[in-house]
Scaffold this motif. Structure first.
Motif, mmCIF file in Angstrom:
data_model
loop_
_atom_site.group_PDB
_atom_site.id
_atom_site.type_symbol
_atom_site.label_atom_id
_atom_site.label_comp_id
_atom_site.label_asym_id
_atom_site.label_seq_id
_atom_site.Cartn_x
_atom_site.Cartn_y
_atom_site.Cartn_z
ATOM 1 N N ARG A 179 0.931 -0.995 0.160
ATOM 2 C CA ARG A 179 0.040 -0.142 0.272
ATOM 3 C C ARG A 179 1.016 1.382 0.133
ATOM 4 N N CYS A 180 2.472 1.102 0.588
ATOM 5 C CA CYS A 180 2.673 2.459 0.671
ATOM 6 C C CYS A 180 3.210 2.639 -0.814
ATOM 7 N N TRP A 181 3.810 1.537 -1.309
ATOM 8 C CA TRP A 181 4.057 1.608 -3.043
ATOM 9 C C TRP A 181 3.090 2.308 -3.280
ATOM 10 N N HIS A 182 1.771 1.811 -3.320
ATOM 11 C CA HIS A 182 1.015 1.925 -4.365
ATOM 12 C C HIS A 182 1.313 3.825 -3.975
ATOM 13 N N THR A 183 1.102 4.093 -2.991
ATOM 14 C CA THR A 183 1.316 5.359 -2.881
ATOM 15 C C THR A 183 1.826 6.598 -3.524
ATOM 16 N N ILE A 184 3.785 5.866 -3.061
ATOM 17 C CA ILE A 184 4.279 6.585 -3.876
ATOM 18 C C ILE A 184 4.680 6.553 -5.386
ATOM 19 N N THR A 185 3.604 5.718 -6.166
ATOM 20 C CA THR A 185 3.279 5.979 -7.769
ATOM 21 C C THR A 185 3.037 6.525 -7.828
ATOM 22 N N HIS A 186 1.666 7.020 -7.231
ATOM 23 C CA HIS A 186 1.003 7.983 -7.656
ATOM 24 C C HIS A 186 0.707 9.166 -7.470
ATOM 25 N N SER A 187 2.291 9.368 -6.694
ATOM 26 C CA SER A 187 2.223 10.575 -6.054
ATOM 27 C C SER A 187 2.126 12.008 -7.105
ATOM 28 N N GLY A 188 3.026 11.926 -8.147
ATOM 29 C CA GLY A 188 3.490 12.352 -8.505
ATOM 30 C C GLY A 188 5.108 12.697 -8.754
ATOM 31 N N LEU A 189 5.884 12.384 -7.708
ATOM 32 C CA LEU A 189 6.807 12.228 -7.773
ATOM 33 C C LEU A 189 7.585 11.481 -8.644
ATOM 34 N N PRO A 190 8.680 11.498 -9.315
ATOM 35 C CA PRO A 190 9.399 12.391 -8.856
ATOM 36 C C PRO A 190 9.893 13.862 -9.324
ATOM 37 N N GLN A 191 8.098 13.914 -10.115
ATOM 38 C CA GLN A 191 8.409 15.467 -11.100
ATOM 39 C C GLN A 191 8.333 16.688 -9.105
ATOM 40 N N ARG A 192 8.244 18.030 -9.632
ATOM 41 C CA ARG A 192 8.320 19.212 -9.106
ATOM 42 C C ARG A 192 6.790 20.261 -9.219
ATOM 43 N N LEU A 193 5.810 19.538 -8.856
ATOM 44 C CA LEU A 193 4.189 19.885 -8.926
ATOM 45 C C LEU A 193 4.313 21.588 -8.369
ATOM 46 N N ARG A 194 5.136 21.631 -7.651
ATOM 47 C CA ARG A 194 4.992 22.299 -6.990
ATOM 48 C C ARG A 194 5.761 22.881 -5.914
ATOM 49 N N PRO A 195 5.684 24.373 -5.311
ATOM 50 C CA PRO A 195 6.827 24.321 -4.097
ATOM 51 C C PRO A 195 7.591 23.823 -2.749
ATOM 52 N N GLY A 196 8.154 22.834 -2.889
ATOM 53 C CA GLY A 196 7.659 22.001 -1.533
ATOM 54 C C GLY A 196 7.326 20.805 -2.296
ATOM 55 N N PHE A 197 6.527 20.484 -3.022
ATOM 56 C CA PHE A 197 6.886 19.101 -2.898
ATOM 57 C C PHE A 197 7.107 18.261 -3.497
ATOM 58 N N TRP A 198 9.155 18.320 -3.781
ATOM 59 C CA TRP A 198 10.277 17.052 -4.450
ATOM 60 C C TRP A 198 11.065 18.086 -4.416
ATOM 61 N N ASP A 199 11.488 18.685 -3.601
ATOM 62 C CA ASP A 199 12.944 19.098 -4.015
ATOM 63 C C ASP A 199 14.130 18.515 -3.583
ATOM 64 N N ASN A 200 14.186 17.546 -3.503
ATOM 65 C CA ASN A 200 15.038 16.748 -3.134
ATOM 66 C C ASN A 200 15.382 15.442 -3.828
ATOM 67 N N ASN A 201 17.065 15.648 -4.161
ATOM 68 C CA ASN A 201 17.521 13.849 -5.184
ATOM 69 C C ASN A 201 18.295 13.220 -4.062
ATOM 70 N N GLY A 202 17.894 13.271 -2.895
ATOM 71 C CA GLY A 202 18.790 11.992 -1.800
ATOM 72 C C GLY A 202 18.156 11.332 -0.945
ATOM 73 N N ARG A 203 19.009 10.649 -0.786
ATOM 74 C CA ARG A 203 18.853 9.635 0.042
ATOM 75 C C ARG A 203 17.573 9.764 1.589
ATOM 76 N N CYS A 204 17.403 10.510 2.176
ATOM 77 C CA CYS A 204 17.228 10.608 3.506
ATOM 78 C C CYS A 204 15.577 11.126 2.845
ATOM 79 N N CYS A 205 15.637 11.780 2.542
ATOM 80 C CA CYS A 205 13.675 12.101 2.356
ATOM 81 C C CYS A 205 13.481 13.161 0.266
ATOM 82 N N GLY A 206 14.100 12.673 -0.215
ATOM 83 C CA GLY A 206 14.336 12.526 -2.065
ATOM 84 C C GLY A 206 14.312 11.344 -2.871
#
Length: 420
Positions: A288-315
């Protein structure tokens, strides 16, 4: 930062990008007086020298190139000298993480000096325990849960259990389970891996299962039950707010998707509960986690603060880590892993110095941040995941050279090259 639309890349191109990333990373080190190597800002696992060593060992195994092992041994000199001098005992920010990497350098490269330094560091960690905690933080990254995980993988199961036992008497009961404050003096209760309930759950399950402590495992289940009850995306998805009430709402978004505060990390906790309990409900929750991730829009930058990080911790690299776990275990994430890798490739800064990545802080101008070297936000964390993706794409060994404390080994690979 808006790169051109990510185009498909070949496995060979990804491997070449990893090589360029390693080149920039190694040249960013500074040499110490005794010929050692260190990376700013310090020795810690989160974003310093200790977090660089795992990718050097990864590259050594991946390319069978002793130069990377030699670089790791030079880093060991710095870690041996710094382990006693840091002011923090935690896994990601202090002495436990350094001890874990020193132990790993002994296992992998036979560095006896590193092994003895790991023993001394863990003895210092034990001596600083006040009976309940080591400092203000009381979670995975900076507190007891991380110290327990690090101690377990550094061959000190007694210290690991000692670190986890305080959660038994400090748990706050909720209608669905239990939770803990991440630090004193705050009403907010965090729910995810880095600073919240699921990070404690992961540690309780891993340490409890390894040491035969059923009381710790039962407490892990109670903590997980609290978080599961907060889901807002079921029955197909899984999404829980960052915290309740929202912690620092002026700067922190209520929902994210990465390892630290989102379903990419939640799934790792559920994978650990799956391995500890053998209950299929945890596999379903990870799905279920994976379903949410793949339907979230990431890794697109859809709005400020949505997905601004490439890294291992939060990207993106942290999501790639989970995607590769799923490729190894379930063969169901290959397409999305390619999307993530293509995006990392498109966002790389490449020149004669090598490759590196700049993250974005949309609240500042200019918004592009300076590239980092370390595990959390920089090359060490990103390149490590790119190399594993390459191996999986070639149907080679899915295991890391160094097992990460809060990422369970893939099923069927319970004896990785290093238990560190």
């Amino acid at each position: 930062m808006t790169p051109p639309e990510a185009a498909a890349v070949t496995v060979d191109e990804v491997e070449e990008l990893a090589v360029e990333g390693l080149r920039w990373l190694t040249t960013a080190a500074h040499e110490t007086a005794d010929g050692g190597l260190a990376w700013a800002p310090g020795p810690m696992l989160y974003d310093g020298t200790a977090g660089v060593v795992p990718v050097l060992l990864e590259a050594w195994r991946h390319f069978d190139d002793g130069a990377y092992a030699d670089t790791a041994l030079r880093a060991a000199r710095t870690l041996v000298d710094s382990a006693a001098g840091v002011d923090d005992d935690s896994l990601y920010f202090g002495r436990t993480g350094i001890a874990l990497i020193l132990r790993t350098l002994h296992r992998e490269l036979g560095d006896r000096t590193a092994d003895a330094a790991a023993d001394r560091a863990l003895a210092l960690v034990r001596s600083h325990f006040d009976g309940t905690r080591w400092g203000e933080l009381f979670e995975l990254m900076g507190g007891n849960a991380g110290i327990g995980l690090g101690a377990l993988l550094a061959d000190d199961p007694e210290l690991a259990a000692l670190a986890l036992e305080p959660y038994l008497r400090t748990a706050e009961h909720t209608p669905a389970g239990v939770q803990w404050p991440h630090r004193p003096g705050t009403d907010a209760r965090m729910h995810h891996v880095s600073h919240g309930t699921l990070g404690i759950v992961l540690a309780l399950a891993r340490v409890g299962g390894a040491t035969g402590r059923t009381d710790l495992v039962e407490l892990a289940l109670a903590g997980a039950a609290d978080v599961v009850a907060r889901d807002t995306a079921g029955p197909e998805g899984f999404l829980v707010r960052h915290s309740t009430p929202q912690y620092r709402p002026d700067v922190i978004e209520p929902v994210s998707y990465g390892w630290c505060h989102g379903p990419a990390g939640d799934a790792q906790a559920f994978r650990q509960l799956r391995d500890t309990t053998a209950d299929p409900v945890w596999t379903h929750l990870a799905d279920r986690c994976w379903h949410t991730i793949t339907h979230s829009g990431l890794p697109q930058r859809l709005r400020p603060g949505f997905w601004d990080n490439n890294g291992r911790c939060c990207g993106t690299a942290g999501v790639l880590a989970l995607a590769c776990d799923r490729i190894a275990e379930q063969r169901d994430a290959d397409d999305f892993a390619h999307v993530l890798v293509a995006d990392l490739t498109a966002r790389a800064i490449r020149d004669t110095d090598g490759a590196r990545w700049s993250n974005v802080e949309h609240r500042t101008t200019p918004s592009d941040l300076a590239p980092h070297t370390g595990w959390a936000m920089g090359n060490a964390g990103i390149v490590r995941e790119l190399l594993r993706f390459v191996r999986l794409s070639r149907e080679n060994d899915p295991r890391y050279a160094v097992t990460w404390p809060d990422q369970p080994p893939v099923r069927g690979s319970s004896t990785p090259q290093s238990q560190g």
